[in-house]
Design a protein around this motif. Sequence first.
Motif, PDB file in Angstrom:
ATOM      1  N   ILE A  44      25.758  -8.785 -26.333  1.00 52.68           N
ATOM      2  CA  ILE A  44      24.816  -8.600 -25.233  1.00 52.68           C
ATOM      3  C   ILE A  44      23.482  -8.206 -25.856  1.00 52.68           C
ATOM      4  N   ILE A  45      22.462  -8.980 -25.523  1.00 55.01           N
ATOM      5  CA  ILE A  45      21.116  -8.738 -26.025  1.00 55.01           C
ATOM      6  C   ILE A  45      20.320  -8.064 -24.908  1.00 55.01           C
ATOM      7  N   THR A  46      19.643  -6.985 -25.243  1.00 56.77           N
ATOM      8  CA  THR A  46      18.758  -6.308 -24.295  1.00 56.77           C
ATOM      9  C   THR A  46      17.332  -6.560 -24.749  1.00 56.77           C
ATOM     10  N   GLN A  47      16.518  -7.081 -23.840  1.00 53.43           N
ATOM     11  CA  GLN A  47      15.137  -7.389 -24.182  1.00 53.43           C
ATOM     12  C   GLN A  47      14.238  -7.134 -22.974  1.00 53.43           C
ATOM     13  N   PRO A  48      12.949  -6.867 -23.223  1.00 51.02           N
ATOM     14  CA  PRO A  48      12.023  -6.670 -22.106  1.00 51.02           C
ATOM     15  C   PRO A  48      11.894  -7.952 -21.291  1.00 51.02           C
ATOM     16  N   LEU A  49      11.690  -7.783 -19.988  1.00 52.60           N
ATOM     17  CA  LEU A  49      11.421  -8.951 -19.145  1.00 52.60           C
ATOM     18  C   LEU A  49      10.119  -9.593 -19.588  1.00 52.60           C
ATOM     19  N   GLU A  50      10.047 -10.898 -19.461  1.00 50.51           N
ATOM     20  CA  GLU A  50       8.879 -11.639 -19.936  1.00 50.51           C
ATOM     21  C   GLU A  50       7.587 -11.158 -19.288  1.00 50.51           C
ATOM     22  N   ASN A  51       7.622 -10.859 -17.977  1.00 51.37           N
ATOM     23  CA  ASN A  51       6.401 -10.487 -17.257  1.00 51.37           C
ATOM     24  C   ASN A  51       6.242  -8.988 -17.047  1.00 51.37           C
ATOM     25  N   ASP A  52       7.223  -8.169 -17.508  1.00 49.05           N
ATOM     26  CA  ASP A  52       7.176  -6.729 -17.252  1.00 49.05           C
ATOM     27  C   ASP A  52       7.882  -5.977 -18.371  1.00 49.05           C
ATOM     28  N   ASP A  53       7.094  -5.425 -19.288  1.00 44.92           N
ATOM     29  CA  ASP A  53       7.667  -4.727 -20.443  1.00 44.92           C
ATOM     30  C   ASP A  53       8.403  -3.447 -20.058  1.00 44.92           C
ATOM     31  N   ASN A  54       8.200  -2.966 -18.824  1.00 42.87           N
ATOM     32  CA  ASN A  54       8.869  -1.743 -18.388  1.00 42.87           C
ATOM     33  C   ASN A  54      10.283  -1.997 -17.882  1.00 42.87           C
ATOM     34  N   LYS A  55      10.648  -3.246 -17.703  1.00 43.49           N
ATOM     35  CA  LYS A  55      11.990  -3.599 -17.226  1.00 43.49           C
ATOM     36  C   LYS A  55      12.693  -4.432 -18.287  1.00 43.49           C
ATOM     37  N   GLU A  56      14.017  -4.351 -18.267  1.00 49.40           N
ATOM     38  CA  GLU A  56      14.806  -5.088 -19.264  1.00 49.40           C
ATOM     39  C   GLU A  56      15.728  -6.083 -18.593  1.00 49.40           C
ATOM     40  N   GLU A  57      16.091  -7.101 -19.369  1.00 52.08           N
ATOM     41  CA  GLU A  57      17.158  -8.008 -18.955  1.00 52.08           C
ATOM     42  C   GLU A  57      18.233  -7.947 -20.023  1.00 52.08           C
ATOM     43  N   HIS A  58      19.454  -8.235 -19.607  1.00 53.91           N
ATOM     44  CA  HIS A  58      20.604  -8.176 -20.501  1.00 53.91           C
ATOM     45  C   HIS A  58      21.267  -9.548 -20.478  1.00 53.91           C
ATOM     46  N   ILE A  59      21.352 -10.143 -21.655  1.00 55.66           N
ATOM     47  CA  ILE A  59      21.867 -11.502 -21.776  1.00 55.66           C
ATOM     48  C   ILE A  59      23.141 -11.465 -22.605  1.00 55.66           C
ATOM     49  N   ILE A  60      24.216 -12.047 -22.071  1.00 51.45           N
ATOM     50  CA  ILE A  60      25.452 -12.157 -22.844  1.00 51.45           C
ATOM     51  C   ILE A  60      25.498 -13.554 -23.451  1.00 51.45           C
ATOM     52  N   GLU A  61      25.880 -13.613 -24.719  1.00 51.61           N
ATOM     53  CA  GLU A  61      26.013 -14.896 -25.418  1.00 51.61           C
ATOM     54  C   GLU A  61      27.396 -14.968 -26.051  1.00 51.61           C
ATOM     55  N   ASP A  62      28.069 -16.071 -25.826  1.00 52.10           N
ATOM     56  CA  ASP A  62      29.344 -16.335 -26.490  1.00 52.10           C
ATOM     57  C   ASP A  62      29.038 -16.735 -27.935  1.00 52.10           C
ATOM     58  N   LEU A  63      29.843 -16.253 -28.868  1.00 54.29           N
ATOM     59  CA  LEU A  63      29.608 -16.536 -30.290  1.00 54.29           C
ATOM     60  C   LEU A  63      30.569 -17.592 -30.828  1.00 54.29           C
ATOM     61  N   GLY A  64      30.864 -18.603 -30.008  1.00 55.48           N
ATOM     62  CA  GLY A  64      31.779 -19.665 -30.433  1.00 55.48           C
ATOM     63  C   GLY A  64      33.228 -19.218 -30.401  1.00 55.48           C
ATOM     64  N   SER A  65      33.548 -18.308 -29.486  1.00 58.75           N
ATOM     65  CA  SER A  65      34.907 -17.762 -29.399  1.00 58.75           C
ATOM     66  C   SER A  65      35.920 -18.839 -29.029  1.00 58.75           C
ATOM     67  N   THR A  66      37.162 -18.580 -29.400  1.00 57.13           N
ATOM     68  CA  THR A  66      38.246 -19.521 -29.091  1.00 57.13           C
ATOM     69  C   THR A  66      38.528 -19.588 -27.596  1.00 57.13           C
ATOM     70  N   ASN A  67      38.566 -18.433 -26.936  1.00 55.60           N
ATOM     71  CA  ASN A  67      38.950 -18.376 -25.518  1.00 55.60           C
ATOM     72  C   ASN A  67      37.771 -18.269 -24.554  1.00 55.60           C
ATOM     73  N   LYS A  68      36.576 -18.478 -25.031  1.00 52.69           N
ATOM     74  CA  LYS A  68      35.360 -18.493 -24.212  1.00 52.69           C
ATOM     75  C   LYS A  68      35.036 -17.113 -23.643  1.00 52.69           C
ATOM     76  N   THR A  69      33.810 -16.970 -23.212  1.00 53.39           N
ATOM     77  CA  THR A  69      33.343 -15.781 -22.492  1.00 53.39           C
ATOM     78  C   THR A  69      33.148 -16.208 -21.049  1.00 53.39           C
ATOM     79  N   MET A  70      33.743 -15.449 -20.152  1.00 55.03           N
ATOM     80  CA  MET A  70      33.681 -15.775 -18.727  1.00 55.03           C
ATOM     81  C   MET A  70      32.867 -14.706 -18.009  1.00 55.03           C
ATOM     82  N   VAL A  71      32.036 -15.129 -17.075  1.00 50.84           N
ATOM     83  CA  VAL A  71      31.328 -14.198 -16.193  1.00 50.84           C
ATOM     84  C   VAL A  71      31.617 -14.642 -14.776  1.00 50.84           C
TER      85      VAL A  71
END
Length: 127
Positions: A44-71
């Motif tokens: 999970i990557i936490t980064q500032p929102l593009e238009n608002d440095d005071n807010k964050e977004e959290h992005i989950i990325e699958d790393l090529g797992s065998t059983n996938k990442t489900m949301v």
Amino acid sequence: MAYILILGTGEKCALNESQIGIGRSPDNEIALADDSVSIYHAHIITQPLENDDNKEEHIIEDLGSTNKTMVNNKAVERYVLKNGDVIRVGNSRLKFSTEKYVPPPPDMKKTQKVKKVEVSDFLYTRK
């Protein structure tokens, strides 16, 4: 601060770093003892929102797992998390929350001796 709740154990992990690893390896911030989880399953990557440095977004990325990442029961490679999303990695389920994170007190694992009290100490006779 956003956090991940591990469903089934009730453990919480604050998303207080720019990247949080999820997987079976103990060097992940969220290390899961689940054979169906890849060693390095997702992060999970936490980064500032593009238009608002005071807010964050959290992005989950699958790393090529065998059983996938489900949301929310859908396979994802990259997904911007929203409050209440349920993440499944292998057989483990995690819940993303943007509610205020309250860490457990540092002495939570300590046990306290409780004075044994006899019930008779609280009984009285009615006259």
